[in-house]
Design a protein around this motif. Structure first.
Motif, PDB file in Angstrom:
ATOM      1  N   ALA A  24       0.851  -1.186   0.000  1.00 51.30           N
ATOM      2  CA  ALA A  24       0.000   0.000   0.000  1.00 51.30           C
ATOM      3  C   ALA A  24       0.888   1.237   0.000  1.00 51.30           C
ATOM      4  CB  ALA A  24      -0.915   0.010   1.223  1.00 51.30           C
ATOM      5  N   LEU A  25       0.712   2.091  -1.003  1.00 53.71           N
ATOM      6  CA  LEU A  25       1.461   3.335  -1.118  1.00 53.71           C
ATOM      7  C   LEU A  25       0.543   4.464  -0.663  1.00 53.71           C
ATOM      8  CD1 LEU A  25       4.095   4.697  -2.087  1.00 53.71           C
ATOM      9  CD2 LEU A  25       3.068   4.841  -4.367  1.00 53.71           C
ATOM     10  N   ASP A 163      -5.115   2.483  -8.320  1.00 53.79           N
ATOM     11  CA  ASP A 163      -4.946   3.873  -7.908  1.00 53.79           C
ATOM     12  C   ASP A 163      -6.259   4.381  -7.325  1.00 53.79           C
ATOM     13  OD1 ASP A 163      -4.082   6.432  -7.523  1.00 53.79           O
ATOM     14  OD2 ASP A 163      -3.470   6.797  -9.594  1.00 53.79           O
ATOM     15  N   GLU A 164      -6.324   4.437  -6.003  1.00 53.48           N
ATOM     16  CA  GLU A 164      -7.538   4.839  -5.275  1.00 53.48           C
ATOM     17  C   GLU A 164      -8.735   3.974  -5.678  1.00 53.48           C
ATOM     18  OE1 GLU A 164      -7.336   6.751  -2.834  1.00 53.48           O
ATOM     19  OE2 GLU A 164      -5.577   7.986  -3.158  1.00 53.48           O
ATOM     20  N   PRO A 165      -8.662   2.665  -5.537  1.00 58.26           N
ATOM     21  CA  PRO A 165      -9.739   1.778  -6.010  1.00 58.26           C
ATOM     22  C   PRO A 165     -11.010   1.839  -5.175  1.00 58.26           C
ATOM     23  CG  PRO A 165      -8.122   0.497  -4.804  1.00 58.26           C
ATOM     24  CD  PRO A 165      -7.557   1.889  -4.926  1.00 58.26           C
ATOM     25  N   THR A 166     -10.985   2.523  -4.024  1.00 57.72           N
ATOM     26  CA  THR A 166     -12.181   2.572  -3.181  1.00 57.72           C
ATOM     27  C   THR A 166     -12.850   3.945  -3.183  1.00 57.72           C
ATOM     28  OG1 THR A 166     -10.853   3.117  -1.212  1.00 57.72           O
ATOM     29  CG2 THR A 166     -11.259   0.789  -1.661  1.00 57.72           C
ATOM     30  N   ALA A 190       0.688  -9.878  -7.536  1.00 57.11           N
ATOM     31  CA  ALA A 190       1.219  -8.747  -6.782  1.00 57.11           C
ATOM     32  C   ALA A 190       0.289  -7.550  -6.963  1.00 57.11           C
ATOM     33  CB  ALA A 190       2.624  -8.396  -7.260  1.00 57.11           C
ATOM     34  N   LEU A 191       0.144  -6.747  -5.910  1.00 59.66           N
ATOM     35  CA  LEU A 191      -0.747  -5.588  -5.952  1.00 59.66           C
ATOM     36  C   LEU A 191      -0.038  -4.380  -5.365  1.00 59.66           C
ATOM     37  CD1 LEU A 191      -3.504  -4.102  -6.199  1.00 59.66           C
ATOM     38  CD2 LEU A 191      -4.113  -5.084  -3.976  1.00 59.66           C
ATOM     39  N   LEU A 192       0.037  -3.309  -6.162  1.00 57.37           N
ATOM     40  CA  LEU A 192       0.454  -2.001  -5.667  1.00 57.37           C
ATOM     41  C   LEU A 192      -0.806  -1.164  -5.547  1.00 57.37           C
ATOM     42  CD1 LEU A 192       2.599   0.095  -4.885  1.00 57.37           C
ATOM     43  CD2 LEU A 192       2.803   0.675  -7.317  1.00 57.37           C
ATOM     44  N   MET A 193      -1.199  -0.881  -4.314  1.00 54.60           N
ATOM     45  CA  MET A 193      -2.441  -0.151  -4.058  1.00 54.60           C
ATOM     46  C   MET A 193      -2.110   1.253  -3.564  1.00 54.60           C
ATOM     47  SD  MET A 193      -5.588  -1.222  -1.576  1.00 54.60           S
ATOM     48  CE  MET A 193      -6.847  -0.062  -1.045  1.00 54.60           C
ATOM     49  N   ILE A 194      -2.487   2.239  -4.365  1.00 56.50           N
ATOM     50  CA  ILE A 194      -2.302   3.645  -4.014  1.00 56.50           C
ATOM     51  C   ILE A 194      -3.595   4.129  -3.372  1.00 56.50           C
ATOM     52  CG2 ILE A 194      -1.948   5.953  -4.958  1.00 56.50           C
ATOM     53  CD1 ILE A 194      -0.362   4.573  -7.237  1.00 56.50           C
ATOM     54  N   THR A 195      -3.500   4.653  -2.168  1.00 51.49           N
ATOM     55  CA  THR A 195      -4.739   4.969  -1.465  1.00 51.49           C
ATOM     56  C   THR A 195      -4.560   6.036  -0.398  1.00 51.49           C
ATOM     57  OG1 THR A 195      -6.600   3.999  -0.250  1.00 51.49           O
ATOM     58  CG2 THR A 195      -4.408   3.130   0.257  1.00 51.49           C
ATOM     59  N   HIS A 196      -5.640   6.801  -0.167  1.00 52.12           N
ATOM     60  CA  HIS A 196      -5.731   7.675   0.997  1.00 52.12           C
ATOM     61  C   HIS A 196      -6.438   6.954   2.147  1.00 52.12           C
ATOM     62  CE1 HIS A 196      -5.354  10.779  -2.221  1.00 52.12           C
ATOM     63  NE2 HIS A 196      -4.709  11.435  -1.280  1.00 52.12           N
ATOM     64  N   ALA A 200      -8.665   0.869   4.576  1.00 46.04           N
ATOM     65  CA  ALA A 200      -8.607  -0.125   3.508  1.00 46.04           C
ATOM     66  C   ALA A 200      -7.204  -0.708   3.394  1.00 46.04           C
ATOM     67  CB  ALA A 200      -9.024   0.513   2.179  1.00 46.04           C
ATOM     68  N   ALA A 201      -6.198   0.139   3.541  1.00 43.77           N
ATOM     69  CA  ALA A 201      -4.815  -0.344   3.483  1.00 43.77           C
ATOM     70  C   ALA A 201      -4.537  -1.334   4.609  1.00 43.77           C
ATOM     71  CB  ALA A 201      -3.848   0.839   3.570  1.00 43.77           C
ATOM     72  N   GLU A 202      -5.046  -1.042   5.789  1.00 44.11           N
ATOM     73  CA  GLU A 202      -4.839  -1.945   6.921  1.00 44.11           C
ATOM     74  C   GLU A 202      -5.497  -3.300   6.665  1.00 44.11           C
ATOM     75  OE1 GLU A 202      -5.352  -2.022  11.800  1.00 44.11           O
ATOM     76  OE2 GLU A 202      -6.268  -0.418  10.622  1.00 44.11           O
TER      77      GLU A 202
END
Length: 301
Positions: A24-25, A163-166, A190-196, A200-202
């Motif tokens: 998670a980025l 990129d902000e999938p939620t 593999a998943l690179l998830m960019i998120t605020h 969700a990251a947790e």
């Protein structure tokens, strides 16, 4: 380049992302997260310059030409859930038509099998089957997000960039989307998830990378980051502390402009631990780039 000036949107970003893991980025808007994802897919504007290496198998994504990226990488080896999904959908085609074309192209699905395959692909991303005949302009932000997620998952690409999938989803749909992405990871992708969305990251991440002013300032194991001993960088601690379920205390001030970064630590003007050493750029050591990190070191990622 912006206005004749050179802007270092991402600097010294270094990480590995093995199969079966989610990174998670996270970070505030404008810190360079989406620029990093665009660089990996060769989608930066024409005046952008890249340096370094980004290896996917035997392919250096930063050195690959457009023909290679278009024919063998995008969709097939890297799936993308874009930050603005409606802008990536063809306005004169329905969601079902988008899914059908993608299924034929990436999986070779026969025309007779398409109706069933399209419904299955939509269900995977919680996109309602009775909306498959709708056009992009008829979708809410949340529905467009789910349509984009469905399209990204079709090819079962070994790497997924989300990129902000939620964005635009209520909490129940956030959980459903994140859980589906987690299943994708657990299947060996593999998943690179960019998120605020730190909640969700947790829920999904194995590791967390925190970006500030174009640099990764902390890279940590997700369990250590979210539970204990917690982040080591003051900015990362501030991000967690700003959550309603935690201290609900905002980080004071604003992040600097990437085209006008201060000398030394970019976070110094907002940092409660700022000291004389912060006039120099901190080096990334033992998972954190800070002159005054928390004394407790989280478990190694």
């Amino acid at each position: 380049m912006r206005g004749g000036r050179h802007v270092a949107a991402v600097t010294d970003a270094s990480f590995d992302l093995p199969a079966g893991q989610c990174l998670a980025l996270v970070g505030e808007s404008g810190c360079g997260k989406s620029v990093l994802a665009s660089a990996l897919l060769g989608l930066l504007p024409g005046n952008a310059q890249t340096a370094g290496r980004a290896l996917l198998g035997g392919t250096d994504l930063l050195a690959a030409d457009e023909k290679t990226l278009a024919r063998t990488v995008r969709g097939r080896r890297i799936g993308l859930v874009p930050q603005s999904p409606a802008a990536h959908l063809t306005p004169v085609r329905t969601v079902g038509a988008h899914l059908g074309e993608t299924l034929r192209e990436l999986t070779g699905t026969r025309r007779s099998d398409l109706p069933r395959a399209v419904r299955a692909a939509a269900e995977r991303a919680a996109f309602p089957a009775d909306h498959l005949d709708r056009y992009p302009h008829e979708l809410s932000g949340g529905l467009a997000q789910r349509a984009a997620t469905a399209l990204a998952l079709v090819g079962d690409a070994p790497l997924l960039l989300a990129d902000e999938p939620t964005t635009g989803l209520d909490r129940d749909l956030v959980h459903r989307t994140v859980d589906e992405l987690r299943r994708h990871v657990d299947d060996g992708h593999a998943l690179l998830m960019i998120t605020h969305d730190l909640a969700a990251a947790e829920r999904i991440a194995d590791r967390v990378a925190v970006m500030y002013a174009g640099r990764i300032v902390e890279l940590a194991d997700a369990d250590a980051f979210f539970t204990g001993p917690g982040p080591r960088h003051p900015y990362a601690r501030g991000l967690l502390g700003a959550l309603p379920e935690r201290d609900f205390a905002p980080i004071p001030g604003m992040p600097p402009e990437l085209g006008d970064l201060p000398v030394g630590c970019a976070f110094a003007a907002r940092c409660p631990r700022v000291g004389e050493a912060c006039t120099a750029q901190p080096q990334f050591t033992a998972g954190v780039a800070c002159h005054h990190p928390s004394a407790e070191e989280p478990a190694r990622a």
